[in-house]
Scaffold this motif. Structure first.
Motif, short mmCIF file in Angstrom:
data_model
loop_
_atom_site.label_atom_id
_atom_site.label_comp_id
_atom_site.label_asym_id
_atom_site.label_seq_id
_atom_site.Cartn_x
_atom_site.Cartn_y
_atom_site.Cartn_z
N LEU A 130 0.84 -1.21 0.00
CA LEU A 130 0.00 0.00 0.00
C LEU A 130 0.87 1.25 0.00
CD1 LEU A 130 -3.09 -0.41 2.37
CD2 LEU A 130 -3.06 -0.02 -0.09
N ALA A 131 2.02 1.18 0.68
CA ALA A 131 2.93 2.34 0.72
C ALA A 131 3.46 2.65 -0.68
CB ALA A 131 4.08 2.08 1.68
N SER A 132 3.87 1.60 -1.42
CA SER A 132 4.43 1.86 -2.75
C SER A 132 3.35 2.39 -3.70
CB SER A 132 5.11 0.60 -3.31
OG SER A 132 4.20 -0.45 -3.52
N ILE A 133 2.14 1.88 -3.58
CA ILE A 133 1.05 2.35 -4.45
C ILE A 133 0.67 3.80 -4.09
CG2 ILE A 133 -1.34 1.95 -5.18
CD1 ILE A 133 -0.79 -1.03 -4.41
N THR A 134 0.68 4.10 -2.81
CA THR A 134 0.39 5.47 -2.36
C THR A 134 1.42 6.43 -2.95
OG1 THR A 134 -0.56 4.64 -0.30
CG2 THR A 134 0.11 6.93 -0.31
N SER A 135 2.67 6.02 -2.93
CA SER A 135 3.75 6.83 -3.47
C SER A 135 3.57 7.08 -4.97
CB SER A 135 5.08 6.13 -3.18
OG SER A 135 6.15 6.86 -3.71
N ILE A 136 3.16 6.04 -5.69
CA ILE A 136 2.90 6.17 -7.12
C ILE A 136 1.69 7.10 -7.35
CG2 ILE A 136 2.20 4.95 -9.23
CD1 ILE A 136 3.67 2.43 -7.98
N ALA A 137 0.64 6.90 -6.56
CA ALA A 137 -0.59 7.70 -6.70
C ALA A 137 -0.31 9.18 -6.43
CB ALA A 137 -1.67 7.17 -5.77
N ASN A 138 0.64 9.45 -5.53
CA ASN A 138 1.00 10.83 -5.19
C ASN A 138 2.00 11.42 -6.17
OD1 ASN A 138 -0.65 11.24 -2.95
ND2 ASN A 138 0.81 10.26 -1.56
N GLY A 139 2.41 10.65 -7.18
CA GLY A 139 3.37 11.14 -8.16
C GLY A 139 4.81 11.16 -7.65
N GLU A 140 5.07 10.45 -6.55
CA GLU A 140 6.42 10.45 -5.95
C GLU A 140 7.28 9.30 -6.47
OE1 GLU A 140 5.15 10.06 -1.94
OE2 GLU A 140 4.37 12.11 -1.84
N SER A 141 6.66 8.29 -7.06
CA SER A 141 7.37 7.13 -7.60
C SER A 141 6.91 6.89 -9.03
CB SER A 141 7.08 5.88 -6.76
OG SER A 141 7.60 6.03 -5.47
N PRO A 142 7.75 6.23 -9.83
CA PRO A 142 7.37 5.99 -11.23
C PRO A 142 6.19 5.04 -11.36
CG PRO A 142 9.50 4.97 -10.72
CD PRO A 142 9.10 5.75 -9.51
N TRP A 143 5.48 5.21 -12.45
CA TRP A 143 4.34 4.37 -12.81
C TRP A 143 4.80 2.93 -12.98
CZ3 TRP A 143 -0.45 6.00 -12.42
CH2 TRP A 143 -1.50 5.28 -13.03
N PRO A 144 3.96 1.94 -12.61
CA PRO A 144 4.36 0.54 -12.79
C PRO A 144 4.59 0.20 -14.26
CG PRO A 144 2.35 0.70 -11.49
CD PRO A 144 2.63 2.06 -12.03
N VAL A 145 5.67 -0.54 -14.54
CA VAL A 145 5.93 -1.02 -15.90
C VAL A 145 6.14 -2.52 -15.85
CG1 VAL A 145 6.88 1.11 -16.89
CG2 VAL A 145 8.39 -0.47 -15.67
N LEU A 146 5.73 -3.19 -16.91
CA LEU A 146 5.90 -4.62 -17.00
C LEU A 146 7.29 -4.90 -17.55
CD1 LEU A 146 4.51 -7.36 -16.65
CD2 LEU A 146 3.74 -7.19 -18.99
N HIS A 147 8.08 -5.63 -16.78
CA HIS A 147 9.42 -5.97 -17.22
C HIS A 147 9.36 -7.28 -18.00
CE1 HIS A 147 11.12 -2.79 -14.81
NE2 HIS A 147 10.38 -3.20 -13.80
N GLU A 148 9.78 -7.24 -19.24
CA GLU A 148 9.79 -8.43 -20.09
C GLU A 148 10.92 -9.34 -19.64
OE1 GLU A 148 7.44 -9.03 -22.34
OE2 GLU A 148 6.52 -7.09 -21.92
N HIS A 149 10.67 -10.64 -19.70
CA HIS A 149 11.70 -11.61 -19.30
C HIS A 149 12.64 -11.85 -20.45
CE1 HIS A 149 9.82 -12.42 -15.50
NE2 HIS A 149 8.65 -12.60 -16.11
#
Length: 149
Positions: A130-149
């Motif tokens: 929840l902390a990491s999502i909150t940080s993303i929602a607040n614009g403090e962390s980068p948007w989630p990206v899918l890392h290709e294998h």
């Protein structure tokens, strides 16, 4: 696997609590419903399930409502989904035979692939608190990206 409406609503409600954690004190179901535009009666059921799982605590009476029972960094998306939807799996297919004794035209291979897909889903949801999502929602962390294998 599909994330159910219930699972999505549970995550939205808890994200709302995490986004407003600085305000201190419990948040009423009505306030959560207004902030998230989710239906209050359904939200009440979901919060009861989250309370049963030890993710939120409730306070009764005037000024009552819900608070997170743990730090947002200690609440993973996988915890939330499991609390309201049960174990994270792609389906309920049972365990494959792993000793070469599969007598159903090799279908055990498919069972193992389904099991691994469920494991990937659990790992992915375990990667977000929840902390990491909150940080993303607040614009403090980068948007989630899918890392290709």
């Amino acid at each position: 696997m599909r994330i159910s409406t219930r699972g999505d609503y549970a995550c939205r409600a808890l994200l709302s609590l995490a986004l407003h954690i600085e305000e201190g004190g419990p948040t009423s179901v009505r306030d959560i419903a207004e902030r998230t535009a989710l239906p209050q009666p359904y939200l009440e059921q979901i919060l009861l399930a989250l309370k049963g799982a030890g993710i939120v605590r409730s306070k009764r009476g005037v000024g009552g409502g819900y608070v997170l029972a743990r730090e947002p960094a200690a609440i993973m998306l996988s915890d939330i989904i499991s609390a309201v939807d049960g174990p994270i799996t792609v389906g309920d297919f049972g365990e494959p035979h792993q000793d070469g004794s599969c007598d159903h035209e090799g279908q055990c291979v498919l069972l193992e692939i389904w099991n691994q897909a469920g494991a990937h889903m659990r790992q992915h949801l375990d990667g977000y608190s929840l902390a990491s999502i909150t940080s993303i929602a607040n614009g403090e962390s980068p948007w989630p990206v899918l890392h290709e294998h």
